[in-house]
Design a protein around this motif. Structure first.
Motif, PDB file in Angstrom:
ATOM      1  N   THR A   1       1.184  -8.397   7.074  1.00 30.63           N
ATOM      2  CA  THR A   1       1.937  -7.581   8.152  1.00 30.63           C
ATOM      3  C   THR A   1       0.701  -7.949   9.227  1.00 30.63           C
ATOM      4  O   THR A   1       0.731  -6.712   9.664  1.00 30.63           O
ATOM      5  N   THR A   2       0.067  -9.031   8.561  1.00 35.47           N
ATOM      6  CA  THR A   2      -1.476  -8.650   9.567  1.00 35.47           C
ATOM      7  C   THR A   2      -2.121  -9.977  10.086  1.00 35.47           C
ATOM      8  O   THR A   2      -1.686 -10.444   8.980  1.00 35.47           O
TER       9      THR A   2
ATOM     10  N   GLN B   1       2.987   1.309   3.382  1.00 34.31           N
ATOM     11  CA  GLN B   1       4.155   0.767   3.748  1.00 34.31           C
ATOM     12  C   GLN B   1       5.010   0.481   2.479  1.00 34.31           C
ATOM     13  O   GLN B   1       5.889  -0.268   2.105  1.00 34.31           O
TER      14      GLN B   1
ATOM     15  N   THR C   1       1.059  -1.071   0.065  1.00 30.19           N
ATOM     16  CA  THR C   1       0.035  -0.559  -0.161  1.00 30.19           C
ATOM     17  C   THR C   1       0.736   1.053   0.197  1.00 30.19           C
ATOM     18  O   THR C   1       1.775   0.695   0.724  1.00 30.19           O
TER      19      THR C   1
ATOM     20  N   THR D   1      -4.915 -18.253   1.991  1.00 29.85           N
ATOM     21  CA  THR D   1      -6.024 -19.279   1.583  1.00 29.85           C
ATOM     22  C   THR D   1      -5.937 -18.907  -0.746  1.00 29.85           C
ATOM     23  O   THR D   1      -5.374 -17.786  -1.808  1.00 29.85           O
TER      24      THR D   1
ATOM     25  N   LYS E   1     -17.885  -5.809  -5.054  1.00 30.90           N
ATOM     26  CA  LYS E   1     -17.273  -6.644  -4.711  1.00 30.90           C
ATOM     27  C   LYS E   1     -17.531  -8.157  -5.049  1.00 30.90           C
ATOM     28  O   LYS E   1     -18.538  -9.037  -4.679  1.00 30.90           O
TER      29      LYS E   1
ATOM     30  N   GLY F   1      -4.039  -8.107   3.801  1.00 29.32           N
ATOM     31  CA  GLY F   1      -4.705  -8.921   3.566  1.00 29.32           C
ATOM     32  C   GLY F   1      -5.223  -7.756   1.453  1.00 29.32           C
ATOM     33  O   GLY F   1      -5.160  -8.159   1.149  1.00 29.32           O
ATOM     34  N   SER F   2      -5.525  -6.251   1.707  1.00 30.25           N
ATOM     35  CA  SER F   2      -5.610  -5.764   1.001  1.00 30.25           C
ATOM     36  C   SER F   2      -4.363  -6.130  -0.430  1.00 30.25           C
ATOM     37  O   SER F   2      -4.226  -6.503  -1.380  1.00 30.25           O
TER      38      SER F   2
HETATM   39  P1  NAD Z   1      -5.517  -4.214   5.170  1.00 31.68           P
HETATM   40  O1  NAD Z   1      -4.625  -5.092   3.463  1.00 31.68           O
HETATM   41  O2  NAD Z   1      -6.550  -3.342   3.895  1.00 31.68           O
HETATM   42  O3  NAD Z   1      -4.254  -2.843   6.277  1.00 31.68           O
HETATM   43  C1  NAD Z   1      -4.668  -2.175   6.370  1.00 31.68           C
HETATM   44  C2  NAD Z   1      -3.814  -0.792   6.515  1.00 31.68           C
HETATM   45  O4  NAD Z   1      -3.312  -1.316   7.413  1.00 31.68           O
HETATM   46  C3  NAD Z   1      -3.402  -0.667   5.248  1.00 31.68           C
HETATM   47  O5  NAD Z   1      -2.656   0.945   5.158  1.00 31.68           O
HETATM   48  C4  NAD Z   1      -2.418  -0.975   5.287  1.00 31.68           C
HETATM   49  O6  NAD Z   1      -0.463  -0.279   4.462  1.00 31.68           O
HETATM   50  C5  NAD Z   1      -1.187  -1.176   6.912  1.00 31.68           C
HETATM   51  N1  NAD Z   1      -0.515  -1.588   7.709  1.00 31.68           N
HETATM   52  C6  NAD Z   1      -0.633  -3.474   7.136  1.00 31.68           C
HETATM   53  N2  NAD Z   1       0.001  -4.289   8.034  1.00 31.68           N
HETATM   54  C7  NAD Z   1       0.763  -2.972   8.948  1.00 31.68           C
HETATM   55  C8  NAD Z   1       1.783  -3.057   9.592  1.00 31.68           C
HETATM   56  N3  NAD Z   1       2.813  -4.053  10.551  1.00 31.68           N
HETATM   57  N4  NAD Z   1       1.856  -1.829  10.457  1.00 31.68           N
HETATM   58  C9  NAD Z   1       1.525  -0.670   9.814  1.00 31.68           C
HETATM   59  N5  NAD Z   1       0.351  -0.700   8.746  1.00 31.68           N
HETATM   60  C10 NAD Z   1       0.075  -2.120   8.332  1.00 31.68           C
HETATM   61  O7  NAD Z   1      -6.308  -5.132   6.193  1.00 31.68           O
HETATM   62  P2  NAD Z   1      -6.339  -6.632   6.648  1.00 31.68           P
HETATM   63  O8  NAD Z   1      -7.209  -6.624   7.519  1.00 31.68           O
HETATM   64  O9  NAD Z   1      -5.209  -7.219   6.607  1.00 31.68           O
HETATM   65  O10 NAD Z   1      -7.254  -6.965   4.943  1.00 31.68           O
HETATM   66  C11 NAD Z   1      -8.472  -6.635   4.391  1.00 31.68           C
HETATM   67  C12 NAD Z   1      -8.881  -7.042   2.795  1.00 31.68           C
HETATM   68  O11 NAD Z   1      -8.975  -8.631   3.036  1.00 31.68           O
HETATM   69  C13 NAD Z   1      -9.924  -6.811   3.205  1.00 31.68           C
HETATM   70  O12 NAD Z   1     -10.224  -6.610   1.243  1.00 31.68           O
HETATM   71  C14 NAD Z   1     -10.919  -8.408   2.645  1.00 31.68           C
HETATM   72  O13 NAD Z   1     -11.641  -8.938   2.098  1.00 31.68           O
HETATM   73  C15 NAD Z   1      -9.380  -9.449   2.924  1.00 31.68           C
HETATM   74  N6  NAD Z   1      -8.876 -10.599   3.232  1.00 31.68           N
HETATM   75  C16 NAD Z   1      -9.272 -11.706   2.373  1.00 31.68           C
HETATM   76  C17 NAD Z   1      -8.766 -13.318   2.802  1.00 31.68           C
HETATM   77  C18 NAD Z   1      -8.797 -13.813   1.556  1.00 31.68           C
HETATM   78  O14 NAD Z   1      -8.584 -15.199   1.365  1.00 31.68           O
HETATM   79  N7  NAD Z   1      -9.099 -13.502   0.014  1.00 31.68           N
HETATM   80  C19 NAD Z   1      -8.215 -13.020   3.850  1.00 31.68           C
HETATM   81  C20 NAD Z   1      -8.950 -12.383   4.069  1.00 31.68           C
HETATM   82  C21 NAD Z   1      -8.788 -10.451   4.259  1.00 31.68           C
END
Ligand code: NAD
Length: 351
Positions: A117-118, A43, A40, A125, A136, A95-96
């Motif tokens: 990193t989350t 990051q 992103t 998956t 979506k 996840g994004s």
């Molecule tokens: P995200 O990826 O949107 O991250 C949110 C924010 O946190 C971003 O700005 C990112 O840069 C920041 N960030 C992430 N890690 C960081 C860190 N260690 N330190 C500081 N900032 C950090 O959030 P998310 O909850 O991880 O992902 C959500 C998305 O993932 C949704 O769109 C969801 O539908 C998708 N998802 C998909 C699956 C799948 O199997 N396909 C599973 C779970 C989630």
């Protein structure tokens, strides 16, 4: 023991503090010479660090990942991968970012090396999502399953606390629904229970001290297990509700999962006694629904849909959307039942 099917997905995992040191070795292991690094905008410094570690094996950085993978971003990222002649995608983030990597792999079959990193779990998956004109669409395809995942808890030390907690409950939600899925099996149950246990242990430690490496490791390990069971189990009412709420009202992903979870667990409580017993054993409480809610309160998680922007008048429509195409659920879903559940989640009542 009843007859069961367990499906394990291919994938290589490097886990541990300083796991990122293995990056060059892992890229070589994939046979890649021109990796496109994704992140992103927030990051981009992580993407730059990865690029510098890759040296000549880095083809470029694309730091434009955003929530829910808009098709326009996916097109731009695919074009960049083509233009640079990339032979691999390194997705570093939540996840994004992993989702954007999947959007590239879906069309090109490029291998993905994910560095999560989350605690969202997407890296485990074969599920992808793409958003077009606000809608979506999700699907499953083996091409989008990352070939290699590097879990390095050091990279999560600065994950903001609210995100750490809500992302942790997002992971727990995968495990909860895997435990009462329509394709139950003892291997998945074992992984789901251990995933919940690790997160329930790690999250309080992280809230106490966000730089507690042991706590961060527990959370990331739990996230791995919870993502794995999401990949191979059918999800139920909770994921359907969150999909509807996130998709139609654009509510934030992990917060929505957190708020809704204890209410769905209460709704399904009597219909899934084995699952509830495992959740309670993993969390060390005597009621899975109130236990999850109390842990949310203890960790200062958001509790109500109201506080994240939902309007009470929209609950009716949400219930209708869930009923239009309900997922399997251990307890039958009725419109009145869903409305009651949503009302509790809206006000953040203890279930
Ligand atoms: P995200 O990826 O949107 O991250 C949110 C924010 O946190 C971003 O700005 C990112 O840069 C920041 N960030 C992430 N890690 C960081 C860190 N260690 N330190 C500081 N900032 C950090 O959030 P998310 O909850 O991880 O992902 C959500 C998305 O993932 C949704 O769109 C969801 O539908 C998708 N998802 C998909 C699956 C799948 O199997 N396909 C599973 C779970 C989630």
């Amino acid at each position: 023991m009843d007859c069961f099917i367990f499906e394990s997905l291919p994938g290589r995992v490097v886990f541990g503090p300083d796991g990122l040191d293995q990056l060059s070795h892992e890229i070589e292991h994939l046979g890649a010479k021109r990796a496109l690094v994704l992140s992103t905008p927030q990051q981009v410094s992580l993407a730059q660090e990865i690029a510098s570690r890759l040296g000549e094996r880095c083809a470029g950085i694309f730091a434009r990942a955003v929530m829910h993978v808009p098709v326009e971003t996916a097109h731009a990222a695919r074009e960049e991968a083509d233009r640079l002649g990339a032979d691999c995608v390194v997705a570093a983030g939540g996840g994004s970012t992993v989702g954007l990597g999947k959007a590239i792999a879906l069309h090109s079959s490029l291998p993905i090396l994910a560095i999560p990193t989350t605690y969202a779990g997407s890296e485990m998956t074969p599920i992808y999502g793409l958003t077009e004109a606000g809608l979506k669409q999700t699907g499953r395809d083996q091409r989008v399953l990352p070939k290699t995942v590097i879990y390095d808890p050091v990279l999560t030390l600065d994950l903001p606390l609210t995100m750490s907690v809500t992302s942790g409950f997002n992971a727990i939600a995968h495990a909860v629904e895997a435990l009462y899925s329509n394709r139950p099996n003892p291997i998945t149950a074992m992984m789901a229970e251990e995933g919940i246990r690790s997160l329930a242990r790690g999250m309080p430690a992280v809230v106490k001290n966000p730089h507690d490496l042991e706590g961060r490791s527990d959370c990331l390990y739990g996230a791995w297990l919870c993502g794995s069971v999401l990949a191979t189990s059918g999800m139920a009412l909770h994921h359907k509700l969150c999909h509807v709420l996130g998709g139609t009202w654009n509510l934030p992903h992990s917060e929505t999962h957190t708020i809704v979870l204890p209410h769905v667990v209460a709704y399904n409580y009597a219909a899934a006694p084995q699952a509830m017993m495992r959740i309670e054993r993993a969390m060390g409480n005597s009621n899975a629904a109130t236990g999850i809610f109390d842990l949310m309160m203890q960790l200062d998680a958001p509790l109500s849909l109201k506080e994240i922007g939902m309007q009470h008048d929209d609950l009716d429509r949400a219930a209708s959307l869930v009923m239009e195409a309900p997922y399997y659920n251990p307890r039958s879903t009725t419109r009145e039942g869903i409305l009651r559940l949503l009302d509790g989640a809206f006000f953040g009542r203890r279930p």
